[in-house]
Design an enzyme around this catalytic site. Structure first.
Site, PDB file in Angstrom:
ATOM      1  N   GLU A 307       0.835  -1.206   0.000  1.00 14.12           N
ATOM      2  CA  GLU A 307       0.000   0.000   0.000  1.00 14.12           C
ATOM      3  C   GLU A 307       0.869   1.256   0.000  1.00 14.12           C
ATOM      4  OE1 GLU A 307      -4.216  -1.474   1.894  1.00 14.12           O
ATOM      5  OE2 GLU A 307      -2.781  -0.549   3.280  1.00 14.12           O
ATOM      6  N   GLU A 409      -6.372  -6.588  -2.051  1.00 11.04           N
ATOM      7  CA  GLU A 409      -6.976  -6.749  -0.722  1.00 11.04           C
ATOM      8  C   GLU A 409      -8.434  -6.321  -0.764  1.00 11.04           C
ATOM      9  OE1 GLU A 409      -5.201  -4.963   2.679  1.00 11.04           O
ATOM     10  OE2 GLU A 409      -3.146  -5.397   2.043  1.00 11.04           O
TER      11      GLU A 409
END
Length: 468
Positions: A307, A409
């Site tokens: 991320e 995700e």
């Protein structure tokens, strides 16, 4: 706010918490249909510090089930900290636009919602945005105001992204060794079986594993135990390959959780100059990849960072330092390719529904010629927008860039997310990885290890999309 990077025990305790009465801080623990939290969804969390850039922040009053309370009419106070941004205006309802009163921004939500427009100044740096209402949990987010600067390429070599041929139905189950260490045993419809085997039986064909540099250090992910270190990862990789599945390795480049809110430098790399830091990234990547290769478990795909839309290995790799960030990413990529030239490289950003920010990050990486194969997105509706936002973003990225696009995700809206991910245009679909389905959020196993009805969804997804 509650994010997935909390410690596993805290995640579990929050998930099984019984919401009733009031807590020690006077906030209501809530019940379905009653206001519980001010939820904010920012459509940018990286902005240009040019005094002109704007970002929409959607505000919702939600109940303890995460649903908008359409009868809510709470008065919300908004606070912006940092010199990089200011509120431009607030809209609540079709004809209601708010202005500050005595320097304070307040607005009454309409049908449980309002929108805030944030504008940058010419100052770069962190902006903290908060939305507060009496007796409700506060919503907050961190936004980075940056000066992109003149891009410098990390390489002059031309790169054609490699395509993933498999359709991926994946799961991140990095918690599995920790759960097993606590005595949890897994079963499917009453039959005991290894959790990895159960997932395979229900259509999964890929496993995602996160790795930290030294999670056993006092401030690491797993003090004294070292879960998700290289040795635990090697053991899990053997199990994955023995099950006939492929695996994605997720480098956090930290001793603990890395995400848009924090990208802490590993303790062993503290004090290094930038040249040494790049070498450390490269050498650590090579060591991990080589040891996995030596035991016959070379990763099929690798995430260089987790991320990373706000950067990685702060402060040097902050999004405020785009050239330095690109060089650190490239150091990781070259480390992977030296050991495993055919391994697919993913860059993972937490921007499922945030198209403008996705493009900002990817454009800047493209301008610096960072070579990679797959765009990975996180999608949690609370922070990353609606399903329409996700669909539109994935479609735009697939048309705009040469890479394929993947949901790296997610947890909620299982059918809907998979339908979007497997229908990306231009043949750019890769698939999905559900985050930690063994024990967190909408898990597909109960807390005692028994599979539940949600696991059956994946057999249907695998059948629908011909996943092998």
């Amino acid at each position: 706010m509650f994010r997935k990077f909390f410690l596993p025990a805290l995640i579990t305790s929050l998930l099984i918490f019984s919401f009733s009465g009031t807590n020690a801080q006077g906030r209501r623990k809530g019940s379905p249909g009653q206001p519980f939290e001010v939820q904010i969804t920012p459509y940018k969390t990286t902005m240009k510090a040019d005094g002109k850039d704007t970002a929409l922040i959607a505000v919702n009053i939600i109940d303890n089930q995460g649903k908008t309370v359409e009868t809510a009419d709470n008065l919300v106070t908004f606070v912006v900290s940092g010199k990089g941004g200011k509120i431009l205006n607030i809209r609540s309802g079709e004809n209601s636009i708010y202005s500050p009163v005595n320097g304070t921004w307040r607005a009454q939500v309409y049908h449980g919602k309002c929108d805030v427009i944030l504008q940058t100044t010419i100052n770069r740096g962190a902006i903290k945005f908060e939305a507060k209402a009496d007796s409700l949990w506060t919503g907050s987010t961190d936004i980075q105001a940056v000066w992109p600067g003149v891009p410098h390429a990390v390489t002059n070599a031309k790169y054609k992204p490699r395509f993933v041929k498999d359709r991926i139905l994946g799961a991140d189950i990095s918690f599995l060794p920790e759960l097993e260490s606590r005595g949890i045993k897994f079963s499917d419809k009453g039959v005991p079986k290894d959790a990895i085997g159960i997932l395979k039986d229900h259509g999964f064909n890929y496993i995602r594993l996160r790795i930290f540099n030294d999670p056993a250090v006092p401030k690491g992910y797993s003090p004294g135990k070292g879960f998700c270190d290289l040795e635990h990862t090697k053991a899990m990789a053997k199990r994955v390959k023995a099950a006939g599945m492929k695996f994605l390795l997720d480098f956090h480049y930290s001793d603990t959780w890395a995400d848009p809110g924090k990208q802490f430098k590993p303790a062993a790399w503290e004090g290094e100059d930038f040249t040494a830091l790049k070498t450390s990234v490269h050498d650590f990547t090579v060591k991990v990849m080589q040891e996995l290769k030596d035991q016959g478990t070379t990763p099929d795909m690798v995430q260089v960072g987790n991320e990373i839309n706000h950067g990685m290995i702060w402060p040097e790799g902050s999004i405020s330092n785009l050239d330095s960030l690109a060089q650190l990413i490239y150091a990781g990529i070259t480390g992977v390719k030296e050991v495993a030239p055919k391994t697919i490289i993913m860059l993972h950003i937490a921007l499922g529904g945030q198209n403008a920010e996705s493009r900002f990050f990817l454009d800047n990486m493209a301008e610096r010629k960072v070579p990679f194969d797959v765009i990975g997105l996180s999608y949690y509706p609370k922070w990353h927008g609606t399903l329409v936002d996700l669909k539109n973003n994935m479609a735009d990225l697939a048309k705009r860039y040469p890479q394929q696009v993947c949901v790296a995700e997610y947890t909620q809206l299982k059918w809907e997310v998979n339908d979007i991910a497997f229908n990306v245009p231009n043949g750019k679909s890769v698939g999905t990885f559900i985050w930690e389905p063994l024990n967190t959020w909408e898990q597909i196993f109960d807390h005692d290890g028994k599979s539940n009805h949600l696991v059956d969804i994946y057999q249907e997804v695998a059948k629908k999309y011909d996943i092998k």
